[in-house]
Motif scaffolding. Structure first.
Motif, PDB file in Angstrom:
ATOM      1  N   ALA A 670      39.311 -10.601  -7.100  1.00 41.40           N
ATOM      2  CA  ALA A 670      38.485 -11.449  -7.961  1.00 41.40           C
ATOM      3  C   ALA A 670      37.530 -12.308  -7.137  1.00 41.40           C
ATOM      4  O   ALA A 670      36.338 -12.438  -7.466  1.00 41.40           O
ATOM      5  CB  ALA A 670      39.384 -12.331  -8.833  1.00 41.40           C
ATOM      6  N   ARG A 671      38.047 -12.907  -6.035  1.00 42.19           N
ATOM      7  CA  ARG A 671      37.182 -13.738  -5.198  1.00 42.19           C
ATOM      8  C   ARG A 671      36.078 -12.899  -4.533  1.00 42.19           C
ATOM      9  O   ARG A 671      34.942 -13.353  -4.388  1.00 42.19           O
ATOM     10  CB  ARG A 671      38.008 -14.414  -4.098  1.00 42.19           C
ATOM     11  CG  ARG A 671      39.089 -15.353  -4.551  1.00 42.19           C
ATOM     12  CD  ARG A 671      38.550 -16.631  -5.190  1.00 42.19           C
ATOM     13  NE  ARG A 671      38.306 -16.441  -6.614  1.00 42.19           N
ATOM     14  CZ  ARG A 671      39.270 -16.399  -7.547  1.00 42.19           C
ATOM     15  NH1 ARG A 671      40.541 -16.522  -7.204  1.00 42.19           N
ATOM     16  NH2 ARG A 671      38.958 -16.240  -8.816  1.00 42.19           N
ATOM     17  N   MET A 673      34.623 -10.180  -5.731  1.00 39.83           N
ATOM     18  CA  MET A 673      33.586  -9.890  -6.718  1.00 39.83           C
ATOM     19  C   MET A 673      32.737 -11.129  -6.989  1.00 39.83           C
ATOM     20  O   MET A 673      31.512 -11.029  -7.175  1.00 39.83           O
ATOM     21  CB  MET A 673      34.232  -9.387  -8.008  1.00 39.83           C
ATOM     22  CG  MET A 673      34.976  -8.060  -7.863  1.00 39.83           C
ATOM     23  SD  MET A 673      33.936  -6.744  -7.174  1.00 39.83           S
ATOM     24  CE  MET A 673      32.676  -6.619  -8.445  1.00 39.83           C
ATOM     25  N   GLU A 674      33.365 -12.307  -7.020  1.00 42.70           N
ATOM     26  CA  GLU A 674      32.589 -13.546  -7.175  1.00 42.70           C
ATOM     27  C   GLU A 674      31.634 -13.738  -6.004  1.00 42.70           C
ATOM     28  O   GLU A 674      30.481 -14.154  -6.190  1.00 42.70           O
ATOM     29  CB  GLU A 674      33.538 -14.736  -7.282  1.00 42.70           C
ATOM     30  CG  GLU A 674      34.338 -14.781  -8.577  1.00 42.70           C
ATOM     31  CD  GLU A 674      35.437 -15.826  -8.553  1.00 42.70           C
ATOM     32  OE1 GLU A 674      36.166 -15.940  -9.552  1.00 42.70           O
ATOM     33  OE2 GLU A 674      35.567 -16.534  -7.524  1.00 42.70           O
ATOM     34  N   ASN A 675      32.111 -13.437  -4.792  1.00 49.02           N
ATOM     35  CA  ASN A 675      31.256 -13.586  -3.619  1.00 49.02           C
ATOM     36  C   ASN A 675      30.075 -12.631  -3.655  1.00 49.02           C
ATOM     37  O   ASN A 675      28.968 -12.979  -3.242  1.00 49.02           O
ATOM     38  CB  ASN A 675      32.067 -13.363  -2.341  1.00 49.02           C
ATOM     39  CG  ASN A 675      32.843 -14.603  -1.935  1.00 49.02           C
ATOM     40  OD1 ASN A 675      32.660 -15.676  -2.508  1.00 49.02           O
ATOM     41  ND2 ASN A 675      33.709 -14.475  -0.954  1.00 49.02           N
ATOM     42  N   GLY A 677      28.662 -11.646  -6.343  1.00 53.23           N
ATOM     43  CA  GLY A 677      27.754 -12.244  -7.311  1.00 53.23           C
ATOM     44  C   GLY A 677      26.971 -13.408  -6.719  1.00 53.23           C
ATOM     45  O   GLY A 677      25.763 -13.537  -6.941  1.00 53.23           O
ATOM     46  N   LEU A 678      27.660 -14.275  -5.941  1.00 53.26           N
ATOM     47  CA  LEU A 678      26.980 -15.406  -5.297  1.00 53.26           C
ATOM     48  C   LEU A 678      25.935 -14.924  -4.303  1.00 53.26           C
ATOM     49  O   LEU A 678      24.828 -15.483  -4.223  1.00 53.26           O
ATOM     50  CB  LEU A 678      28.010 -16.294  -4.599  1.00 53.26           C
ATOM     51  CG  LEU A 678      28.960 -17.085  -5.506  1.00 53.26           C
ATOM     52  CD1 LEU A 678      30.072 -17.731  -4.685  1.00 53.26           C
ATOM     53  CD2 LEU A 678      28.187 -18.152  -6.280  1.00 53.26           C
ATOM     54  N   VAL A 711      30.164 -18.652   0.310  1.00 54.19           N
ATOM     55  CA  VAL A 711      31.115 -17.563   0.068  1.00 54.19           C
ATOM     56  C   VAL A 711      32.415 -17.805   0.828  1.00 54.19           C
ATOM     57  O   VAL A 711      33.498 -17.415   0.368  1.00 54.19           O
ATOM     58  CB  VAL A 711      30.514 -16.184   0.440  1.00 54.19           C
ATOM     59  CG1 VAL A 711      29.296 -15.886  -0.409  1.00 54.19           C
ATOM     60  CG2 VAL A 711      30.186 -16.090   1.918  1.00 54.19           C
ATOM     61  N   ASN A 714      34.424 -20.323  -1.198  1.00 58.48           N
ATOM     62  CA  ASN A 714      34.990 -19.649  -2.366  1.00 58.48           C
ATOM     63  C   ASN A 714      36.177 -18.783  -1.967  1.00 58.48           C
ATOM     64  O   ASN A 714      37.158 -18.667  -2.712  1.00 58.48           O
ATOM     65  CB  ASN A 714      33.919 -18.785  -3.040  1.00 58.48           C
ATOM     66  CG  ASN A 714      34.409 -18.179  -4.341  1.00 58.48           C
ATOM     67  OD1 ASN A 714      34.845 -18.890  -5.245  1.00 58.48           O
ATOM     68  ND2 ASN A 714      34.358 -16.858  -4.442  1.00 58.48           N
ATOM     69  N   THR A 718      41.411 -18.030  -2.520  1.00 53.87           N
ATOM     70  CA  THR A 718      42.196 -16.806  -2.683  1.00 53.87           C
ATOM     71  C   THR A 718      43.691 -17.080  -2.574  1.00 53.87           C
ATOM     72  O   THR A 718      44.161 -17.652  -1.593  1.00 53.87           O
ATOM     73  CB  THR A 718      41.801 -15.776  -1.613  1.00 53.87           C
ATOM     74  OG1 THR A 718      40.410 -15.517  -1.722  1.00 53.87           O
ATOM     75  CG2 THR A 718      42.581 -14.488  -1.796  1.00 53.87           C
TER      76      THR A 718
END
Length: 722
Positions: A670-671, A673-675, A677-678, A711, A714, A718
Motif C-alpha cells: 500500500a505504501r 503504491m502511494e509513493n 502516486g506521490l 516518499v 511516507n 509501513t
C-alpha cells in the motif's frame, strides 16, 4: 587470474560440458547484467541463436547457462552476440564471480564517499552565493571566485562519483537502448557544462552542488541494491556442499582408495563408514545400519537399512559400515536433483518484474522527449540557446527518477527493519512484493508446525537414570534426547553398537541394552517413536518421544484464514503424525509421505491454477518447493540451504511471525503504491514548472531532494502497529 575476453574467445570450446546424448552446455559470467530487462533481452537473443536449445540467466550469480542441441555448440558465437549486446562475458568461475561482485561493492562505496565529500565541501562555497537570495549580495569578483572554487571541488567529485552511471549509460547506448542511467548521465554532464559556462562568462548561477548532491542520493540507493543482491546467495551451491567431497572406492582385493566424488561412476563399489554421509545414490550390497535422512526428508527418526535397500546421497550413516553399489553419478544424485529444483525456482523468481521497472520503461523516453521539446520550444519562442538549455537541464534534473527509484526501496528497507525487530529477516526486497500477493500457505510439519526436536515424554526419573549411562554412549538422535533429559552423569562400559538395532553395554556391573523393541525381545506395535531399555533377564522400560507442536499453531492458521489465506500441510512423515498435527492446527487438507519432487510438483500445479503460494519449510526436502513458491519462509533452525532458498527467515518458537510478515508485506504494498502516486503527482507539477522557466537547475535539485524526502517519510509508515 581472470580470463580476458580474447583468451576466452579462442579457448571457449574447452569450457563446453558435453553429455552422452550429444548435447552440451556452456556457463558464462555476465557481470554487467543488472535487472529483469537485461535478463529478458539476453535470454531472448541467446535462444534465437542457431543450435541453442535453452538459455537461463541467474541475476544473483550473474551466471548465464546456454544449452545446445545435439551436434551444436558454437560457444564463440554466444560470446560474440553478448559482446554486441553490450554484455562482455567470460567462462563462469565462482571465485571470479565473487571477486567481480566484491569489486563492484568497493567501487560503489568509494564513489559514494567521494560524492559525500563533494557535497559537504561544495556547499562551503555555494552557501555564500545563496546568501544573495537574502539581500547579502557578494561582489562580482568574490562571486566568481566562489563559483570557481565550487567547480574545482564539485566537478571532479561529480565526474568520479558518476562513473557507475556513465558506464552503464554508455553500454546501454552502444546496444541501441536507453536505461534509467541515460537521463541521469545527460543531466549531470549538462549541469556541469552549463555551470562551467556560467563561471567562465561571469554568469549568476552555477550548479556544481546540485550535480554532486544528485549523484550522492542515487549512489545510496545503488549501494543498498547491491547489498540486497549480496544476501541472495545461491542455495543450490549450499545443497551440493552437503555431498561428501570424496568417496572410499573398494577395488580389486578389497583395496580402499579415496577418490573425488565427481569421479564415481554407476556400478562402483563404495565403503561408507559410520559417521560419514553417503556420497552418491546407491544400493546396499552388505552391512546394516541406521540412516539419518533428516537433511533429505526433514524427519528426525532414523531409518534402519540393510542389504538390498536403496539409499540417497546426503544421508548420514549412524551406526554400521555399509558397502554401497553406486547407482548414479554425483551430478545425477537425488541431492543434485533437489539443487537443480532450487536453481530453477530461483531463476523463475528473478523474472518477477517490479513496478518501478515498468514505470522506468515509460519514464526514460518521456523525459528525453520533454527535455528536447523544452529546448526546441524555448529557442523557437525567442529564448537564447543558453536559457533554453538551462530550462531543458532543469527538466532533466527536476524529473530525476530519485523519487521513483526510492518509491519501492524506501518501503522495502522500512518494512525489512520492522520485521527484523519482530524476529523476521528479509533477504530480498522483491520478497515483500510477492508475499503481499499470496493467497495460499503450505506448511511443512517437522520443524515448522513442530519444534523439530524429539523430546522424551513424561517418564519416571528413576527409569531415565537407569538408561542414561548407555544413552550417553550412543550417537543415536533419540538416545541423545534421553541423555539430555537425564543431564550429565556416568558412562556405560564395554559399549557395542548393533547396526540398525541399538546399543549394548555394562552399567553398574550388569549388561543392558537400549534400542528397538525387537532388540530387547519385546513385541511392540506403537504408532509413535520409541526406545526400549532393559537389563538382561530383567525389566523392560519403554521411552516414548514426541516432537512438540509450536504453541501458537492453531492461532496462526486461524489468523491466516481471517486474512483470506487458505492453508495445507505437506510432509515427508508418516500419515499418523501428519494427521494429528493437522488436527491440532485446524488444517483440513494435508498430505504425508511427500518427496522433494512431490512438494515442488504440488507448488507448480497450484501456480498453474493461478494460486500465489507461500511455502513455509525447513528441511532439504522443502528446498525445491521453497524456491518454486511465489514466496518462501523458513525458521532460523532450518538447514542453511533451506534458509538460502527462502525469501524470509524467522526466529524463535512463535509461528505468528508468519502472520506478522504477511501484514507488513501488505502494508508495504500500500505504501509503495502511494509513493508511486506521490512521485507521479510531483512530476506532473514540477516538469511543467521547469519547462516555463519557473525552476532553475538549483531549485530543481532541491525539489528533487524534497520529493525523495516525501516518499521516504511516507515509507516510514509501513507496518507501524496501531
Amino acid at each position: 587470474m581472470a580470463l580476458t575476453y580474447e583468451a576466452a574467445r579462442t579457448d571457449l570450446g574447452a569450457f563446453l560440458s558435453r553429455r552422452e546424448d550429444g548435447r552440451s552446455s556452456l556457463d558464462l559470467l555476465v557481470p554487467d547484467a543488472r535487472c529483469a530487462g537485461c535478463m529478458a533481452k539476453i535470454e531472448r537473443e541467446m535462444q534465437a541463436l542457431p543450435g541453442v536449445a535453452a538459455a537461463r540467466l541467474n541475476l544473483t550469480q550473474k551466471r548465464l547457462t546456454v544449452e545446445f542441441r545435439a551436434g551444436a555448440g558454437d560457444a564463440g558465437g554466444v560470446v560474440d552476440t553478448l559482446a554486441r549486446l553490450g554484455y562482455p562475458a567470460t567462462p563462469y568461475d565462482p571465485g571470479q564471480a565473487r571477486e567481480a561482485h566484491d569489486r563492484e561493492g568497493r567501487q560503489l562505496i568509494l564513489a559514494m564517499a567521494v560524492a559525500g565529500f563533494g557535497v559537504m565541501n561544495t556547499m562551503m562555497f555555494s552557501v555564500p552565493i545563496w546568501a544573495g537570495l537574502f539581500g547579502q549580495e557578494l561582489g562580482p569578483a568574490t562571486r566568481v571566485l566562489m563559483m570557481w572554487f565550487s567547480g574545482i571541488v564539485g566537478a571532479p567529485c561529480a565526474l568520479y562519483a558518476g562513473m557507475p552511471f556513465f558506464r552503464s549509460a554508455w553500454r546501454s547506448l552502444k546496444a541501441r537502448r536507453a536505461n534509467m542511467d541515460v537521463p541521469i548521465s545527460i543531466g549531470v554532464i549538462l549541469t556541469l557544462a552549463i555551470s562551467f559556462s556560467e563561471t567562465v562568462l561571469g554568469g549568476r548561477d552555477a550548479y556544481f552542488d546540485a550535480a554532486v548532491s544528485l549523484l550522492f542520493l542515487l549512489l545510496i540507493g545503488r549501494w543498498l541494491e547491491h547489498r540486497l543482491r549480496a544476501r541472495a546467495s545461491s542455495a543450490a551451491a549450499d545443497l551440493l556442499a552437503l555431498q561428501a567431497p570424496t568417496a572410499t572406492l573398494i577395488g580389486a582385493g578389497d583395496v580402499l582408495t579415496a577418490t573425488p566424488v565427481d569421479k564415481v561412476q554407476p556400478g562402483d563399489l563404495l565403503l561408507v563408514r559410520p559417521g560419514d554421509r553417503l556420497p552418491v545414490d546407491g544400493e546396499i550390497v552388505s552391512g546394516a545400519s541406521e540412516l539419518d535422512n533428516s537433511l533429505l526428508t526433514g524427519e528426525t527418526a532414523p531409518v534402519a537399512v540393510a542389504a538390498g535397500q536403496a539409499c540417497r546421497a546426503g544421508a548420514l550413516n549412524l551406526s554400521g559400515a555399509l558397502r554401497l553399489r553406486a547407482s548414479a553419478r554425483s551430478e545425477d544424485s537425488a541431492l543434485a536433483a533437489i539443487a537443480r529444483l532450487v536453481e530453477m525456482g530461483a531463476q523463475s523468481k528473478s523474472k518477477y518484474v517490479r513496478l518501478a521497472d515498468k514505470a522506468a520503461a515509460i519514464y526514460v523516453p518521456v523525459v528525453h522527449t520533454v527535455a528536447l521539446l523544452t529546448f526546441a520550444g524555448g529557442w523557437a519562442l525567442g529564448l537564447g540557446p543558453r536559457e533554453a538549455l538551462i530550462r531543458a537541464v532543469a527538466v532533466l534534473i527536476v524529473t530525476c527518477p530519485c523519487a521513483l527509484g526510492l518509491a519501492v526501496p524506501a518501503v522495502q528497507i522500512t518494512a525489512s527493519a520492522r520485521l527484523f525487530r519482530r524476529g523476521v529477516l528479509v533477504k530480498s526486497g522483491a520478497a515483500l512484493e510477492r508475499l503481499a500477493d499470496v493467497d495460499h500457505v503450505i506448511f511443512d510439519k517437522t520443524g515448522v508446525l513442530t519444534l523439530g526436536r524429539p523430546r522424551l515424554r513424561d517418564t519416571a526419573a528413576a527409569a531415565i537414570a537407569m538408561a542414561a549411562p548407555l544413552a550417553r554412549a550412543s550417537r543415536h538422535p533419540l538416545a541423545h534426547a534421553l541423555a539430555e533429559a537425564a543431564g550429565d552423569g556416568p558412562l556405560a562400559e564395554d559399549v557395542t553398537e548393533h547396526p540398525g538395532e541399538g546399543v549394548e553395554g555394562v552399567v553398574d556391573g550388569r549388561r543392558c541394552r537400549l534400542g528397538k523393541a525387537a532388540f530387547l525381545g519385546v513385541q511392540s506395535h506403537a504408532a509413535e517413536t520409541e526406545l526400549w531399555f532393559g537389563f538382561d533377564n530383567d525389566i523392560r522400560i519403554r521411552f516414548a518421544f514426541v516432537d512438540p507442536m509450536r504453541a501458537d499453531v492453531a492461532q496462526t492458521v486461524a489468523a491466516l484464514r481471517a486474512r483470506g489465506l487458505s492453508a495445507e500441510i505437506l510432509s515427508g512423515d508418516l500419515p499418523g503424525p501428519v494427521e494429528r498435527a493437522a488436527a491440532a492446527a485446524g488444517v483440513a487438507r494435508w498430505r504425508a509421505g511427500c518427496t522433494p519432487a512431490d512438494k515442488a510438483a504440488i507448488v507448480d500445479e497450484l501456480t498453474r491454477q493461478g494460486r500465489k503460494v507461500l511455502m513455509v519449510g525447513d528441511g532439504l526436502n522443502d528446498a525445491g518447493a521453497l524456491a518454486k513458491a511465489h514466496a518462501a519462509m523458513a525458521p532460523g533452525t532450518a538447514l542453511e540451504a533451506s534458509q538460502n532458498a527462502a525469501d524470509l527467515v524467522f526466529s524463535g518458537e512463535s509461528l505468528m511471525t508468519v502472520v506478522d510478515a504477511v501484514d507488513v508485506a501488505r502494508s508495504a504494498r500500500a505504501r509503495a503504491m502511494e509513493n508511486f502516486g506521490l512521485a507521479a503527482l510531483y512530476n506532473l507539477i514540477a516538469a511543467p514548472a521547469a519547462m516555463v522557466g519557473l525552476v532553475n537547475p538549483f531549485v530543481a535539485a532541491i525539489a528533487m531532494s524534497g520529493s525523495s524526502l516525501v516518499v521516504t517519510l511516507n515509507a516510514l509508515r509501513t507496518g507501524a502497529r496501531r
